[in-house]
Design a protein around this motif. Structure first.
Motif, PDB file in Angstrom:
ATOM      1  N   ASP A  13      53.674  12.481  51.686  1.00 44.77           N
ATOM      2  CA  ASP A  13      52.785  12.117  52.596  1.00 44.77           C
ATOM      3  C   ASP A  13      52.139  10.638  51.641  1.00 44.77           C
TER       4      ASP A  13
ATOM      5  N   ASP B 107      51.215  13.351  46.844  1.00 48.45           N
ATOM      6  CA  ASP B 107      50.502  14.224  47.905  1.00 48.45           C
ATOM      7  C   ASP B 107      50.296  15.519  47.469  1.00 48.45           C
TER       8      ASP B 107
ATOM      9  N   SER C 112      53.056  23.103  47.349  1.00 48.08           N
ATOM     10  CA  SER C 112      52.114  22.045  47.653  1.00 48.08           C
ATOM     11  C   SER C 112      50.771  22.469  47.448  1.00 48.08           C
TER      12      SER C 112
ATOM     13  N   HIS D 141      46.419  20.824  48.571  1.00 49.35           N
ATOM     14  CA  HIS D 141      45.635  19.768  49.475  1.00 49.35           C
ATOM     15  C   HIS D 141      46.173  18.482  49.189  1.00 49.35           C
ATOM     16  N   SER D 142      46.709  17.592  49.985  1.00 46.45           N
ATOM     17  CA  SER D 142      46.833  16.231  49.770  1.00 46.45           C
ATOM     18  C   SER D 142      45.915  15.291  49.949  1.00 46.45           C
ATOM     19  N   ALA D 143      44.795  15.757  50.296  1.00 44.80           N
ATOM     20  CA  ALA D 143      43.398  15.156  50.265  1.00 44.80           C
ATOM     21  C   ALA D 143      42.315  15.848  49.627  1.00 44.80           C
TER      22      ALA D 143
ATOM     23  N   ASP E 238      42.838  16.653  54.801  1.00 45.43           N
ATOM     24  CA  ASP E 238      44.126  16.494  54.991  1.00 45.43           C
ATOM     25  C   ASP E 238      44.484  17.112  56.301  1.00 45.43           C
ATOM     26  N   ARG E 239      43.395  18.095  56.863  1.00 50.73           N
ATOM     27  CA  ARG E 239      43.555  18.713  58.080  1.00 50.73           C
ATOM     28  C   ARG E 239      44.437  19.773  57.774  1.00 50.73           C
ATOM     29  N   ALA E 240      44.546  20.343  56.557  1.00 47.22           N
ATOM     30  CA  ALA E 240      45.204  21.445  56.352  1.00 47.22           C
ATOM     31  C   ALA E 240      44.410  22.628  55.945  1.00 47.22           C
TER      32      ALA E 240
END
Length: 825
Positions: free
Chosen positions: A270, A291, A313, A315-317, A337-339
């Motif tokens: 991402d 990401d 992985s 959190h990408s945000a 990141d809406r995760a």
């Protein structure tokens, strides 16, 4: 300064930073080293398991290299050498600029330095001999985009290549000795010493026309900033493939035999690709992106297509919320990141129904989750349309679960608080207010309105499922009655065991209410920016708060004083969660700043026995301008008429007297143990050890039962050769064990005598601790284990019985003088 309560431990969920990884093979295993801010981590490539965590450095890592047990991390213009997890040396180049890349060739370490920021020099290549920390040999490079071929042993320039009218972003060696792959800033991938050039190797646009060479594709790539930032070549049997990628997060696979595009891995990452690596002799590609993820792709299809094999992985945000689940063995986190992520594992009713409920920004629905399957639940919670009428549903602002887990509570921006059944997802009612108004004709009419006049900020349920607490933007807290929160609340935290509820307000203050008594009991003030998270510890002794001023404050609830202030770099703290065992504090923010934490000096003013009403009032923090009831503030009309200056002088005198009293009390030492004496003879001092450290003593039998071997020990098939036999004519030997049985009995008797002596010494130690009224809960746990295991031995031994009797008497007279005497042991 007293030692801090919390210290940084490690960054959780931080997989990789914006630095290319380093891969090395050791025996049959392959390991990858990644950077995580100011530290590095080593993963096993077979399953991407975390193997090692490196030490913390003062600055962020810019490049990595590995050789055997040595790991080289570039921080600024210096290179720090670590053997496994211990620092062994530093390679310093003061005149060089920041390090861009490192490369190991045999016993030589090469480091590429950018030009210094002050413009005093140019880019350079430093040649180090591994283990020699003296000044390196320096080779001056070029910043014009050309490529130089140098002999780093002699320092001679062999040849200069003009370049391709574009800056070079990456270089990678190929299986052919005379071919090197070069990634350019305009998105092209060039195989030097051949005539092969691939346009838009970065994969910008994902259009077949743009993925081919041509003027249109080059213009689109340049305009999108799609530089080719990573390249790798496949080795071994199979198709000769080259992987490339860039800022689009797309991996393009090229067939070098047919000189054409082979495949495109869309949405591989991402964010921008950082590094690509083909494992030697395997159809396996590993990639890392911005990401915060590391992924492995395998080319095992019939057409040599790629599929995702495994990944790791985070959190990408930036994460925005975290919470310990159950007994603290699981950590739930959510971010921009809406995760929704879950760390660690336990099992608590996951098989029955959904056990987690989440609210999403701007969404009018609340969502349920099953932790057992790590998947979204089957129910979406939203109020029935007939209850809303013609009005649209307002966004969900807060959620909570009942203590039994059967009901989910949802608060919205319109002030509604709805209740749902977690098993069926059915709406089970809403909390509302009944208001009365008199019409012009004198008729009294009742109206049913929402729970709050503004958005709901927080919801919580007590441990008995008897009281539901909510607070909203209308400056009210609703329990059995309505309480005034004074300031507009932003966050709320309820301790279910003690009925204490903390509310953070827009005025940067925190107020604590007793929901059973319905009154304000404590106030805390000290943050300089908006408060982002608060939590009460499981034992209700501490209150933790995080703020946008990059600080975390630990407050002592009984004394209403700040115990510790942690400043974590310059990034704001968005959320925190303290484990129920009080041993782990999770903080969400910028992990790169955690190594730069600092402790601020805190002036403690703890209460003493007989400090008086004035000292208690000053401890409650009543020197601010907040409104309080007369009973809570303890002020009278005479005090209101007094001058402001005299009030301040009186408060300063009280604080100084209390501080002097506390200092004098803590300076008194026990002559026997040297530990500080209690503030009063009627008080006991706790050990301040984590609960898990002494509570495990009580459950030793359960721990032993859990750690028992699965299979019982096997009986030896043949007897040892050294056992003597009884002479006789019987072909089967008869062993003479009488001598060994007598010696073993004597040995057991000696061990029993020594054990009784050790028990007596332990009882004497506990008696001394009880006499000093220190380490109370730890001594109680140890004493319980002694009585359970050695109770019969103590009763049968006169000396041990007298020691136990002495402990019993000291418990009655020292710790609990008011308890009636009971039968002695």
């Amino acid at each position: 300064m007293n030692p801090p309560i919390f210290k940084p431990f490690r960054a959780l969920g931080y997989i990789t930073g914006p630095v290319p990884f380093a891969v090395q093979r050791r025996g049959k295993e392959t390991y990858v080293t990644v950077s995580v801010g100011t530290s590095w981590q080593v993963y096993d490539c077979a399953k991407l398991r975390l193997m090692l965590v490196g030490p913390q450095f003062k600055r962020s890592i810019r490049a990595l290299a590995c050789k055997g047990d040595l790991t080289f991390a570039a921080t600024g213009a210096d290179i720090i050498e670590c053997r496994r997890v211990h620092r062994t040396g530093t390679y310093s180049y003061p005149d060089g600029g920041p390090i861009i890349q490192m490369l190991i060739m045999g016993d030589v370490l090469l480091s590429l330095h950018a030009a210094p920021a002050d413009g005093s020099g140019q880019s350079s290549l430093a040649v180090w001999k591994i283990g020699d920390y003296n000044a390196p040999a320096i080779l001056i490079g070029s910043s014009g985009g050309s490529i130089q071929l140098r002999n780093f042993s002699s320092g001679k320039l062999l040849f200069t290549f003009k370049g391709w009218d574009s800056a070079v972003c990456t270089m990678s060696s190929s299986p052919a000795l005379d071919v090197v792959g070069i990634g350019l800033a305009d998105g092209r991938a060039v195989l030097h010493n051949t005539v092969m050039t691939f346009g838009n190797a970065a994969g910008v646009g994902l259009n077949s026309d743009l993925l081919l060479a041509g003027g249109a594709g080059e213009a689109q790539t340049t305009g999108a900033g799609g530089a080719c930032a990573a390249m790798a070549f496949r080795t071994g049997a199979g198709l000769p493939l080259m992987a490339a990628g860039g800022g689009a997060g797309v991996i393009t696979i090229w067939n070098l035999e047919e000189r054409k595009l082979h495949a495109v891995i869309k949405d591989a990452h991402d964010a921008q690709l950082l590094c690509l690596h083909f494992f030697a002799g395997e159809p396996l590609l590993m990639s890392a992106g911005g990401d915060n993820s590391v992924k492995q792709w395998v080319f095992d299809g019939a057409d040599a297509s790629a599929r995702l094999l495994r990944f790791r992985s985070g959190h990408s945000a930036p994460p925005t919320c975290c919470k310990h689940y159950g007994q603290g063995a699981r950590l739930l986190s959510a971010g921009m990141d809406r995760a929704f992520r879950v760390f660690s594992c336990i099992q608590v009713r996951e098989r029955d129904w959904c056990n987690v409920i989440t609210a999403h920004e701007g969404d009018p629905c609340a969502y349920t989750w099953r932790l057992q399957h790590f998947a979204l639940g089957e129910h979406v919670l939203s109020p029935p349309s007939e209850l809303l009428g013609s009005k649209p549903a307002a966004p969900v602002t807060c959620v909570a679960l009942s203590s039994c887990g059967n009901f989910g509570l949802v608060g919205s921006g319109s002030g509604r608080v709805d209740r749902y059944n977690m098993q069926s997802g059915i709406h089970r009612g809403a909390y509302s207010r009944v208001t009365e108004s008199v019409k012009a004709n004198g008729v009294l009419k009742k109206y049913v309105t929402a729970a709050h006049d503004g958005a709901v900020v927080g919801i919580a349920v007590d441990s008995r499922n008897f009281l539901m607490v909510s607070c909203g933007y209308d400056k009210t807290m609703k329990v059995t009655s309505e309480l005034n929160t004074i300031a507009v609340p932003t966050h709320m935290s309820l301790h279910t065991g003690s009925s204490l509820c903390a509310v953070a307000g827009h005025d940067l203050g925190i107020r604590m209410f007793d929901i059973e008594a319905g009154r304000l009991v404590r106030r805390f003030k000290g943050h300089k920016d908006r408060i982002t998270a608060i939590q009460i510890s499981s034992d209700s002794r501490w209150l933790l708060s995080a703020s946008m001023d990059s600080t975390i404050r630990v407050w002592d609830i009984p004394a209403a004083q700040c115990l510790q202030v942690m400043r974590l770099g310059s990034a704001p703290i968005t959320s925190l969660s303290l484990s129920p065992a009080l041993d782990m504090l999770v903080v969400f923010g910028n992990p790169a700043d955690y190594a730069r934490h600092s402790e601020e000096e805190v002036d403690l003013c703890l209460p003493t026995v007989g400090s008086g009403r004035n000292a208690a009032a000053s401890i409650m923090g009543q020197d601010d301008d907040d409104e309080m009831d007369g009973e809570e503030a303890g002020s009278s009309s005479d005090d209101a008429d007094s001058s402001e200056g005299s009030e301040e002088e009186a408060k300063e005198e009280v604080k100084a007297a209390v501080a002097e009293d506390v200092k004098r009390s803590y300076e008194q030492k026990d002559p026997r143990s040297g530990a500080p004496q209690p503030l009063s003879p009627a008080l006991v001092t706790l050990s301040l050890l984590p609960k898990a450290q002494w509570q495990s003593l009580i459950h030793l039998e359960a721990i032993k039962e859990r750690n028992k071997p699965i299979q019982p020990p096997k009986k030896p098939e043949a007897a040892p050769f050294f056992l003597p036999t009884v002479p006789g004519l019987d072909p089967n030997p008869v062993f003479d064990t009488a001598e060994y049985e007598n010696s073993s009995k004597a040995l057991e008797f000696e061990e029993d005598e020594e054990a009784l002596e050790n028990i007596g010494l332990l009882l004497e130690c506990i008696s001394g601790q009880m006499a000093a009224s220190t380490n109370y809960e730890f001594c109680q746990a140890v004493l319980q284990v002694i009585l359970q295991v050695h109770g019969e031995a103590i009763m049968s031994n006169l000396k041990l019985c007298e020691a136990a009797t002495q402990i019993h008497e000291r418990l009655q007279t020292s710790c609990f003088p008011g308890i009636h005497k009971t039968a002695r042991p």
